[in-house]
Design an enzyme around this catalytic site. Sequence first.
Site, mmCIF file in Angstrom:
data_model
loop_
_atom_site.group_PDB
_atom_site.id
_atom_site.type_symbol
_atom_site.label_atom_id
_atom_site.label_comp_id
_atom_site.label_asym_id
_atom_site.label_seq_id
_atom_site.Cartn_x
_atom_site.Cartn_y
_atom_site.Cartn_z
ATOM 1 N N SER A 40 -81.372 -13.571 97.880
ATOM 2 C CA SER A 40 -79.901 -13.648 97.935
ATOM 3 C C SER A 40 -79.437 -14.940 98.596
ATOM 4 C CB SER A 40 -79.341 -12.481 98.767
ATOM 5 O OG SER A 40 -79.623 -11.252 98.169
ATOM 6 N N GLN A 61 -75.285 -2.507 100.630
ATOM 7 C CA GLN A 61 -74.542 -1.674 99.685
ATOM 8 C C GLN A 61 -75.443 -0.547 99.189
ATOM 9 O OE1 GLN A 61 -74.011 -3.443 95.910
ATOM 10 N NE2 GLN A 61 -72.507 -1.960 95.189
ATOM 11 N N VAL A 86 -67.635 -2.721 99.379
ATOM 12 C CA VAL A 86 -66.379 -3.435 99.646
ATOM 13 C C VAL A 86 -65.164 -2.817 98.947
ATOM 14 C CG1 VAL A 86 -67.450 -5.660 100.199
ATOM 15 C CG2 VAL A 86 -66.810 -5.147 97.817
ATOM 16 N N TYR A 176 -70.157 -16.232 81.241
ATOM 17 C CA TYR A 176 -69.647 -15.977 82.600
ATOM 18 C C TYR A 176 -68.357 -15.150 82.531
ATOM 19 C CZ TYR A 176 -69.819 -16.964 87.615
ATOM 20 O OH TYR A 176 -69.926 -16.850 88.974
ATOM 21 N N LYS A 183 -63.800 -15.668 89.804
ATOM 22 C CA LYS A 183 -64.074 -16.796 90.706
ATOM 23 C C LYS A 183 -62.852 -17.714 90.820
ATOM 24 C CE LYS A 183 -68.370 -15.886 91.898
ATOM 25 N NZ LYS A 183 -68.598 -15.169 93.170
ATOM 26 N N ALA A 216 -77.987 -10.734 91.273
ATOM 27 C CA ALA A 216 -76.696 -10.813 90.582
ATOM 28 C C ALA A 216 -76.790 -11.754 89.386
ATOM 29 C CB ALA A 216 -75.610 -11.282 91.545
HETATM 30 P P1 NAD Z 1 -77.316 -11.071 95.029
HETATM 31 O O1 NAD Z 1 -77.492 -10.019 93.996
HETATM 32 O O2 NAD Z 1 -78.442 -11.358 95.904
HETATM 33 O O3 NAD Z 1 -76.024 -10.778 95.909
HETATM 34 C C1 NAD Z 1 -74.879 -10.128 95.404
HETATM 35 C C2 NAD Z 1 -74.475 -9.145 96.455
HETATM 36 O O4 NAD Z 1 -73.232 -8.509 96.090
HETATM 37 C C3 NAD Z 1 -75.503 -8.022 96.652
HETATM 38 O O5 NAD Z 1 -75.924 -7.982 98.001
HETATM 39 C C4 NAD Z 1 -74.740 -6.762 96.299
HETATM 40 O O6 NAD Z 1 -75.122 -5.652 97.087
HETATM 41 C C5 NAD Z 1 -73.325 -7.206 96.625
HETATM 42 N N1 NAD Z 1 -72.326 -6.322 96.042
HETATM 43 C C6 NAD Z 1 -72.025 -6.121 94.734
HETATM 44 N N2 NAD Z 1 -71.077 -5.159 94.636
HETATM 45 C C7 NAD Z 1 -70.787 -4.763 95.909
HETATM 46 C C8 NAD Z 1 -69.904 -3.791 96.477
HETATM 47 N N3 NAD Z 1 -69.119 -3.018 95.705
HETATM 48 N N4 NAD Z 1 -69.876 -3.652 97.817
HETATM 49 C C9 NAD Z 1 -70.666 -4.416 98.619
HETATM 50 N N5 NAD Z 1 -71.514 -5.335 98.144
HETATM 51 C C10 NAD Z 1 -71.568 -5.504 96.797
HETATM 52 O O7 NAD Z 1 -76.902 -12.387 94.200
HETATM 53 P P2 NAD Z 1 -76.365 -13.809 94.677
HETATM 54 O O8 NAD Z 1 -76.576 -14.685 93.511
HETATM 55 O O9 NAD Z 1 -76.927 -14.159 95.989
HETATM 56 O O10 NAD Z 1 -74.801 -13.572 94.779
HETATM 57 C C11 NAD Z 1 -74.058 -13.820 95.955
HETATM 58 C C12 NAD Z 1 -72.792 -14.586 95.641
HETATM 59 O O11 NAD Z 1 -73.131 -15.890 95.181
HETATM 60 C C13 NAD Z 1 -71.929 -13.968 94.554
HETATM 61 O O12 NAD Z 1 -70.564 -14.141 94.901
HETATM 62 C C14 NAD Z 1 -72.270 -14.824 93.344
HETATM 63 O O13 NAD Z 1 -71.258 -14.821 92.371
HETATM 64 C C15 NAD Z 1 -72.385 -16.161 94.030
HETATM 65 N N6 NAD Z 1 -73.047 -17.215 93.262
HETATM 66 C C16 NAD Z 1 -74.311 -17.028 92.781
HETATM 67 C C17 NAD Z 1 -74.920 -18.038 92.057
HETATM 68 C C18 NAD Z 1 -76.294 -17.864 91.495
HETATM 69 O O14 NAD Z 1 -76.655 -18.579 90.561
HETATM 70 N N7 NAD Z 1 -77.089 -16.957 92.006
HETATM 71 C C19 NAD Z 1 -74.237 -19.253 91.830
HETATM 72 C C20 NAD Z 1 -72.966 -19.426 92.358
HETATM 73 C C21 NAD Z 1 -72.375 -18.396 93.069
#
Ligand code: NAD
Length: 286
Positions: A40, A61, A86, A176, A183, A216
């Site tokens: 993550s 979660q 959340v 996306y 976003k 995710a």
């Molecule tokens: P991840 O799956 O590790 O993290 C996503 C998190 O969101 C998880 O811990 C999940 O439990 C949590 N989540 C989802 N629904 C939820 C809810 N209802 N209540 C509480 N928690 C909830 O994946 P990640 O890629 O680390 O994502 C983290 C952030 O980074 C996100 O906002 C994602 O859009 C953003 N992001 C990711 C990337 C990528 O390529 N991985 C790029 C840019 C931005």
Amino acid sequence: MTPPESSPGHLPSGATAGGSAKGLLAGRRGLVVGVANKRSLAWGIARRAHEEGADLAFTFQGDALERRVRPLAESVGSTIIEPLDVTDDDQIDAVVETLKDRWGRLDFLVHSVAFANREDLLGRTVDTSRAGFATALDISCYSLIALARAAEPLMTEGGSIIAMTYYGATKATPNYNVMGIAKAALEASIRYLAVDLGPKNIRVHGISAGPVRTLAASGVSGMRGMLKVMPERAPLGRNITVDDVGATAAYLLSDLSAGTTGGIHFVDAGFNITAMRHPDRNAPGG
Ligand code: NAD
């Protein structure tokens, strides 16, 4: 109610239970929302914040993720590990109540949460259902507003809030879809929250990360193609890592960025500044 652990404001810099004595975040107390596992982005941020001396609280979660989050949190000395969906205001209140009891104060908040139904991350955005739209926007955007509001009274000595975003907020990106819309709303929320909270010296930032293989991200089809294009097109000629994200987060959470709020900070090896692949750059390092 147990009295809050003594305020770092009255401690030698960084002399807290879980954090190290030195570092950019010595003596700071932060809540990290969004660790699912060690891949993550939130974990990259948490690890670096810990190295920089912060004390951390974590949320998970649901029970399935607790089994993964708890050992990670404990490995950085955390003793505050709480359930949080959340979409549930009562759970948000309960987390804040715990922080109030244990710490009495909060210095930073990491929001690293997003969700959209799988069917809304395929095909056409025009086919997004009303319910799917509401779900994506509630979890991926409104949750930042709800958490910032809950955290505000605890940020009595100012604070820093960061949320994770992606380039798909401003440029239409294959698959996306509704997440790009969420976003865009998240990035606008960052600006409006920065205005609201600025008078209390609470700063709000977005980190726009390049693609990283996470739980995710596995919901977004075409991830493999995005990871392949990055080294070919990004000025730095490589993909980014959770450590890159953690380093920028440490800057944004610390006093080094004291004069900065409301902005979106790209950690994408420079991808966003390019219009297309440079003809001389065919392969990584080329
Ligand atoms: P991840 O799956 O590790 O993290 C996503 C998190 O969101 C998880 O811990 C999940 O439990 C949590 N989540 C989802 N629904 C939820 C809810 N209802 N209540 C509480 N928690 C909830 O994946 P990640 O890629 O680390 O994502 C983290 C952030 O980074 C996100 O906002 C994602 O859009 C953003 N992001 C990711 C990337 C990528 O390529 N991985 C790029 C840019 C931005």
